[in-house]
Design an enzyme around this catalytic site. Sequence first.
Site, PDB file in Angstrom:
ATOM      1  N   GLY A  59       0.735  -1.205  -0.043  1.00  0.00           N
ATOM      2  CA  GLY A  59       0.009   0.011   0.103  1.00  0.00           C
ATOM      3  C   GLY A  59       0.736   1.237   0.051  1.00  0.00           C
ATOM      4  O   GLY A  59       0.577   2.392   0.000  1.00  0.00           O
ATOM      5  N   PHE A  61       2.300   2.662  -2.655  1.00  0.00           N
ATOM      6  CA  PHE A  61       2.049   3.572  -3.881  1.00  0.00           C
ATOM      7  C   PHE A  61       0.534   4.241  -3.235  1.00  0.00           C
ATOM      8  O   PHE A  61       0.246   5.365  -3.701  1.00  0.00           O
ATOM      9  CB  PHE A  61       1.962   2.693  -4.896  1.00  0.00           C
ATOM     10  CG  PHE A  61       3.205   2.703  -5.747  1.00  0.00           C
ATOM     11  CD1 PHE A  61       4.479   2.536  -5.196  1.00  0.00           C
ATOM     12  CD2 PHE A  61       3.029   2.714  -7.182  1.00  0.00           C
ATOM     13  CE1 PHE A  61       5.379   2.320  -5.895  1.00  0.00           C
ATOM     14  CE2 PHE A  61       4.092   2.718  -7.830  1.00  0.00           C
ATOM     15  CZ  PHE A  61       5.575   2.286  -7.353  1.00  0.00           C
ATOM     16  N   ASP A  79      -4.004  -6.376  -5.966  1.00  0.00           N
ATOM     17  CA  ASP A  79      -2.848  -7.317  -5.948  1.00  0.00           C
ATOM     18  C   ASP A  79      -3.381  -8.501  -5.808  1.00  0.00           C
ATOM     19  O   ASP A  79      -4.599  -8.964  -5.426  1.00  0.00           O
ATOM     20  CB  ASP A  79      -2.024  -6.738  -4.839  1.00  0.00           C
ATOM     21  CG  ASP A  79      -0.720  -7.159  -4.948  1.00  0.00           C
ATOM     22  OD1 ASP A  79      -0.202  -8.353  -5.268  1.00  0.00           O
ATOM     23  OD2 ASP A  79       0.250  -6.428  -4.921  1.00  0.00           O
ATOM     24  N   ASP A  97      -6.162 -11.158  -9.698  1.00  0.00           N
ATOM     25  CA  ASP A  97      -4.998 -11.529 -10.592  1.00  0.00           C
ATOM     26  C   ASP A  97      -5.054 -10.742 -11.945  1.00  0.00           C
ATOM     27  O   ASP A  97      -6.151 -11.182 -12.574  1.00  0.00           O
ATOM     28  CB  ASP A  97      -4.835 -13.127 -10.640  1.00  0.00           C
ATOM     29  CG  ASP A  97      -3.654 -13.508 -11.276  1.00  0.00           C
ATOM     30  OD1 ASP A  97      -3.112 -12.790 -11.780  1.00  0.00           O
ATOM     31  OD2 ASP A  97      -3.652 -14.798 -11.322  1.00  0.00           O
ATOM     32  N   ASP A 121       2.985  -1.310 -10.388  1.00  0.00           N
ATOM     33  CA  ASP A 121       4.459  -1.702  -9.804  1.00  0.00           C
ATOM     34  C   ASP A 121       4.542  -3.202  -9.766  1.00  0.00           C
ATOM     35  O   ASP A 121       5.250  -3.774  -8.726  1.00  0.00           O
ATOM     36  CB  ASP A 121       4.338  -1.146  -8.407  1.00  0.00           C
ATOM     37  CG  ASP A 121       5.880  -1.077  -7.656  1.00  0.00           C
ATOM     38  OD1 ASP A 121       6.898  -0.843  -8.379  1.00  0.00           O
ATOM     39  OD2 ASP A 121       5.915  -1.399  -6.443  1.00  0.00           O
ATOM     40  N   LYS A 161       6.614  -0.876 -14.129  1.00  0.00           N
ATOM     41  CA  LYS A 161       7.825  -1.289 -13.948  1.00  0.00           C
ATOM     42  C   LYS A 161       8.325  -2.573 -14.701  1.00  0.00           C
ATOM     43  O   LYS A 161       7.537  -3.422 -14.762  1.00  0.00           O
ATOM     44  CB  LYS A 161       7.779  -1.629 -12.226  1.00  0.00           C
ATOM     45  CG  LYS A 161       8.971  -2.170 -11.742  1.00  0.00           C
ATOM     46  CD  LYS A 161       9.403  -2.450 -10.196  1.00  0.00           C
ATOM     47  CE  LYS A 161       8.366  -3.291  -9.711  1.00  0.00           C
ATOM     48  NZ  LYS A 161       8.527  -3.567  -8.356  1.00  0.00           N
TER      49      LYS A 161
END
Length: 213
Positions: A59, A61, A79, A97, A121, A161
Amino acid sequence: MLGSPPDMGKPYRPKDHYFQKAKQEGLRARSAFKVDELIKRFPMVKKGHVVLDLGAAPGGFLQILADAVGPKGRVIGVDIVAIRPFSQPFVQTAVLDVLADDFDAKLTELHAGPFDAVISDMAPKTSGIKATDEARSLRLAGKALELAAARGRPGSSFVAKVFMGRDFEDFRNQIRALFEEVKVVRPEATRGASMEVYLVGLRRRAPEAPEAN
């Protein structure tokens, strides 16, 4: 955050400078400083924006993004592991997912409208095999880009990322096709041994209207 820190042959030291700074400032993760740097450098997230945070656990971000959008905005964090709930009602989290067949439908249940920014991320659980880890990283980033293409409003932003590797340039070109400007950034809070960078897409191009028959 999906997965675990990559093993680059050096000891993994979680209690570094940014770890301690995050703890002192009440942030859930050192990674918060990465997104803080990104949104300060580039005009991506503003008050009232709706933002999707992929790979959002634990958490860090989300904390920065919540401050950036304010109570008139909305932040959705997803997530594969549960995220400790936030007190702000405009921050919503879910265990999803992104690679599951029903992900898009479940995301639409959370928010059916467009996003002002899609920020990923996500990182794979690393195998130690460089080519494999790079491919897994790009698969996750590619899914994030699909979401940005389908759900990002014109003028929106994108962050992903990725682990740099053989197909990095191809993926950057995919982002260039959708966004007016693309930046490659390695935030200061990135660990020295990490092979990760962030690709930033600015100003989503408006989709072309279909040609009339």
